[in-house]
Design a protein around this motif. Structure first.
Motif, PDB file in Angstrom:
ATOM      1  N   VAL A  20       0.834  -1.205   0.000  1.00 50.38           N
ATOM      2  CA  VAL A  20       0.000   0.000   0.000  1.00 50.38           C
ATOM      3  C   VAL A  20       0.873   1.261   0.000  1.00 50.38           C
ATOM      4  O   VAL A  20       1.883   1.337   0.679  1.00 50.38           O
ATOM      5  CB  VAL A  20      -0.956   0.025   1.215  1.00 50.38           C
ATOM      6  N   HIS A  21       0.440   2.235  -0.794  1.00 49.78           N
ATOM      7  CA  HIS A  21       1.041   3.552  -0.827  1.00 49.78           C
ATOM      8  C   HIS A  21      -0.067   4.588  -0.939  1.00 49.78           C
ATOM      9  O   HIS A  21      -1.232   4.246  -1.199  1.00 49.78           O
ATOM     10  CB  HIS A  21       2.014   3.690  -1.997  1.00 49.78           C
ATOM     11  N   LYS A  22       0.285   5.827  -0.780  1.00 49.55           N
ATOM     12  CA  LYS A  22      -0.716   6.883  -0.798  1.00 49.55           C
ATOM     13  C   LYS A  22      -1.344   7.063  -2.167  1.00 49.55           C
ATOM     14  O   LYS A  22      -2.566   7.253  -2.292  1.00 49.55           O
ATOM     15  CB  LYS A  22      -0.077   8.204  -0.335  1.00 49.55           C
ATOM     16  N   LYS A  23      -0.538   6.987  -3.244  1.00 49.96           N
ATOM     17  CA  LYS A  23      -1.033   7.288  -4.578  1.00 49.96           C
ATOM     18  C   LYS A  23      -1.394   6.050  -5.392  1.00 49.96           C
ATOM     19  O   LYS A  23      -2.169   6.142  -6.346  1.00 49.96           O
ATOM     20  CB  LYS A  23       0.001   8.120  -5.346  1.00 49.96           C
ATOM     21  N   SER A  24      -0.823   4.908  -5.056  1.00 46.91           N
ATOM     22  CA  SER A  24      -1.123   3.695  -5.819  1.00 46.91           C
ATOM     23  C   SER A  24      -0.806   2.464  -4.980  1.00 46.91           C
ATOM     24  O   SER A  24      -0.060   2.541  -3.995  1.00 46.91           O
ATOM     25  CB  SER A  24      -0.319   3.658  -7.125  1.00 46.91           C
ATOM     26  N   TRP A  25      -1.385   1.329  -5.385  1.00 46.73           N
ATOM     27  CA  TRP A  25      -1.107   0.045  -4.764  1.00 46.73           C
ATOM     28  C   TRP A  25      -0.443  -0.871  -5.788  1.00 46.73           C
ATOM     29  O   TRP A  25      -0.759  -0.823  -6.980  1.00 46.73           O
ATOM     30  CB  TRP A  25      -2.394  -0.627  -4.295  1.00 46.73           C
ATOM     31  N   LYS A  26       0.456  -1.699  -5.287  1.00 45.83           N
ATOM     32  CA  LYS A  26       0.991  -2.797  -6.092  1.00 45.83           C
ATOM     33  C   LYS A  26       0.372  -4.075  -5.550  1.00 45.83           C
ATOM     34  O   LYS A  26       0.478  -4.357  -4.344  1.00 45.83           O
ATOM     35  CB  LYS A  26       2.515  -2.842  -5.988  1.00 45.83           C
ATOM     36  N   VAL A  27      -0.285  -4.841  -6.416  1.00 45.88           N
ATOM     37  CA  VAL A  27      -1.051  -6.010  -5.978  1.00 45.88           C
ATOM     38  C   VAL A  27      -0.534  -7.256  -6.683  1.00 45.88           C
ATOM     39  O   VAL A  27      -0.317  -7.246  -7.900  1.00 45.88           O
ATOM     40  CB  VAL A  27      -2.554  -5.833  -6.277  1.00 45.88           C
ATOM     41  N   SER A  28      -0.341  -8.313  -5.900  1.00 45.21           N
ATOM     42  CA  SER A  28       0.035  -9.610  -6.466  1.00 45.21           C
ATOM     43  C   SER A  28      -1.050 -10.617  -6.097  1.00 45.21           C
ATOM     44  O   SER A  28      -1.359 -10.799  -4.921  1.00 45.21           O
ATOM     45  CB  SER A  28       1.390 -10.072  -5.918  1.00 45.21           C
ATOM     46  N   ILE A  29      -1.610 -11.263  -7.122  1.00 45.46           N
ATOM     47  CA  ILE A  29      -2.676 -12.235  -6.917  1.00 45.46           C
ATOM     48  C   ILE A  29      -2.166 -13.623  -7.290  1.00 45.46           C
ATOM     49  O   ILE A  29      -1.515 -13.796  -8.338  1.00 45.46           O
ATOM     50  CB  ILE A  29      -3.919 -11.873  -7.765  1.00 45.46           C
ATOM     51  N   ARG A  30      -2.480 -14.615  -6.470  1.00 50.10           N
ATOM     52  CA  ARG A  30      -2.047 -15.977  -6.729  1.00 50.10           C
ATOM     53  C   ARG A  30      -3.085 -16.969  -6.220  1.00 50.10           C
ATOM     54  O   ARG A  30      -3.898 -16.649  -5.346  1.00 50.10           O
ATOM     55  CB  ARG A  30      -0.682 -16.251  -6.112  1.00 50.10           C
ATOM     56  N   SER A  31      -3.027 -18.151  -6.776  1.00 52.00           N
ATOM     57  CA  SER A  31      -3.843 -19.250  -6.285  1.00 52.00           C
ATOM     58  C   SER A  31      -2.992 -20.049  -5.303  1.00 52.00           C
ATOM     59  O   SER A  31      -1.895 -19.626  -4.930  1.00 52.00           O
ATOM     60  CB  SER A  31      -4.299 -20.127  -7.453  1.00 52.00           C
ATOM     61  N   GLU A  32      -3.470 -21.201  -4.924  1.00 50.60           N
ATOM     62  CA  GLU A  32      -2.687 -22.037  -4.009  1.00 50.60           C
ATOM     63  C   GLU A  32      -1.485 -22.665  -4.708  1.00 50.60           C
ATOM     64  O   GLU A  32      -0.552 -23.124  -4.047  1.00 50.60           O
ATOM     65  CB  GLU A  32      -3.577 -23.139  -3.428  1.00 50.60           C
ATOM     66  N   GLN A  33      -1.487 -22.687  -6.047  1.00 51.46           N
ATOM     67  CA  GLN A  33      -0.414 -23.341  -6.791  1.00 51.46           C
ATOM     68  C   GLN A  33       0.549 -22.367  -7.473  1.00 51.46           C
ATOM     69  O   GLN A  33       1.740 -22.647  -7.608  1.00 51.46           O
ATOM     70  CB  GLN A  33      -1.006 -24.266  -7.879  1.00 51.46           C
ATOM     71  N   MET A  34       0.052 -21.200  -7.934  1.00 52.90           N
ATOM     72  CA  MET A  34       0.887 -20.357  -8.770  1.00 52.90           C
ATOM     73  C   MET A  34       0.466 -18.891  -8.680  1.00 52.90           C
ATOM     74  O   MET A  34      -0.644 -18.581  -8.228  1.00 52.90           O
ATOM     75  CB  MET A  34       0.792 -20.806 -10.236  1.00 52.90           C
ATOM     76  N   GLU A  35       1.379 -18.040  -9.142  1.00 53.99           N
ATOM     77  CA  GLU A  35       1.057 -16.617  -9.238  1.00 53.99           C
ATOM     78  C   GLU A  35       0.219 -16.384 -10.478  1.00 53.99           C
ATOM     79  O   GLU A  35       0.506 -16.903 -11.559  1.00 53.99           O
ATOM     80  CB  GLU A  35       2.341 -15.799  -9.303  1.00 53.99           C
ATOM     81  N   LEU A  36      -0.834 -15.569 -10.323  1.00 51.57           N
ATOM     82  CA  LEU A  36      -1.752 -15.316 -11.427  1.00 51.57           C
ATOM     83  C   LEU A  36      -1.491 -13.977 -12.107  1.00 51.57           C
ATOM     84  O   LEU A  36      -1.487 -13.882 -13.326  1.00 51.57           O
ATOM     85  CB  LEU A  36      -3.196 -15.370 -10.923  1.00 51.57           C
ATOM     86  N   ARG A  37      -1.287 -12.942 -11.302  1.00 48.05           N
ATOM     87  CA  ARG A  37      -1.073 -11.624 -11.906  1.00 48.05           C
ATOM     88  C   ARG A  37      -0.520 -10.666 -10.864  1.00 48.05           C
ATOM     89  O   ARG A  37      -0.848 -10.761  -9.678  1.00 48.05           O
ATOM     90  CB  ARG A  37      -2.388 -11.072 -12.462  1.00 48.05           C
TER      91      ARG A  37
END
Length: 228
Positions: A20-37
């Motif tokens: 989290v940051h004031k101007k933008s967020w960096k988000v990492s999404i993954r399932s139980e097996q792998m990173e999705l995006r």
């Protein structure tokens, strides 16, 4: 006729780590097996909630971010949207030597989502709104007392610098007699300006009203109650 397959992630867990940051967020999404995006977005819990539900419908969502300047407001927004969200102490996040050397927003959010998927993270206590308000009152009160002490020390240092003497007990307790004595010191306008500025900050009429009406607030070593 073209057949449309509707996505269904029922029974699957989706993990999201947010830097989290004031101007933008960096988000990492993954399932139980792998990173999705991994992507950047506006600093909005509602926007991320909509994205998760649109792209991974019916999944079991888990979100994490580190405690910091944004407090717990985002956690409450995720919870209200039906998303499990925890806030972690940054010092409790497992970090490798390589991650320390190449630290970046992308690395941090990936580290959070991966640790969350492995079950390596434990969230800190999330206070309710009233508890948080009471904490803020006590924190602000303590900060105000410290600031007032600094200004008092500046005034005393200025008095010593000007060769103006006063009793040690008076300088320690700042009684009404002592403050009145300060106000009535005979000084030239230029010499008295530093004293006037510091004195106004130290004693601003109506600048502090604590605790609020009808609230009972506990301080370390004391109990303060105001009833109106």
């Amino acid at each position: 006729m073209q057949q449309v397959t509707q996505l269904d992630f029922s029974g699957q867990k989706i993990f999201a780590g947010i830097d989290v940051h004031k101007k933008s967020w960096k988000v990492s999404i993954r399932s139980e097996q792998m990173e999705l995006r991994t992507f950047s977005q506006n600093p909005s819990a509602g926007e991320l909630s909509t994205y998760l539900k649109r792209n991974y419908p019916s999944a079991d969502y888990h979100v994490v971010y580190e405690a910091g300047f944004c407090g717990f407001s985002h956690q409450r927004e995720f919870s209200n949207a039906g998303i499990n969200c925890i806030v972690v102490n940054p010092a409790d996040v497992p970090t490798t030597g390589k991650e320390k050397q190449r630290k970046s927003d992308t690395v941090d959010c990936r580290k959070l989502s991966q640790s969350l998927s492995k079950g390596d993270l434990t969230g800190i206590f999330i206070p309710c709104i009233e508890q948080q308000d009471d904490r803020d009152i006590i924190r602000t009160y303590n900060q105000t007392v410290k600031d007032q002490t600094r200004y008092k020390n500046r005034i005393q240092g200025w008095l010593h610098f000007q060769g103006i003497t006063f009793g040690e007990s008076e300088g320690r307790y700042w009684s009404n007699n002592f403050t009145n004595w300060l106000k009535n010191l005979s000084l030239s306008p230029s010499a008295g300006q530093p004293l006037t500025l510091n004195f106004r900050v130290t004693y601003r009429p109506g600048a502090w009203y604590w605790p609020p009406p009808g609230r009972c607030v506990f301080c370390p070593g004391r109990r303060v109650i105001r009833k109106e």
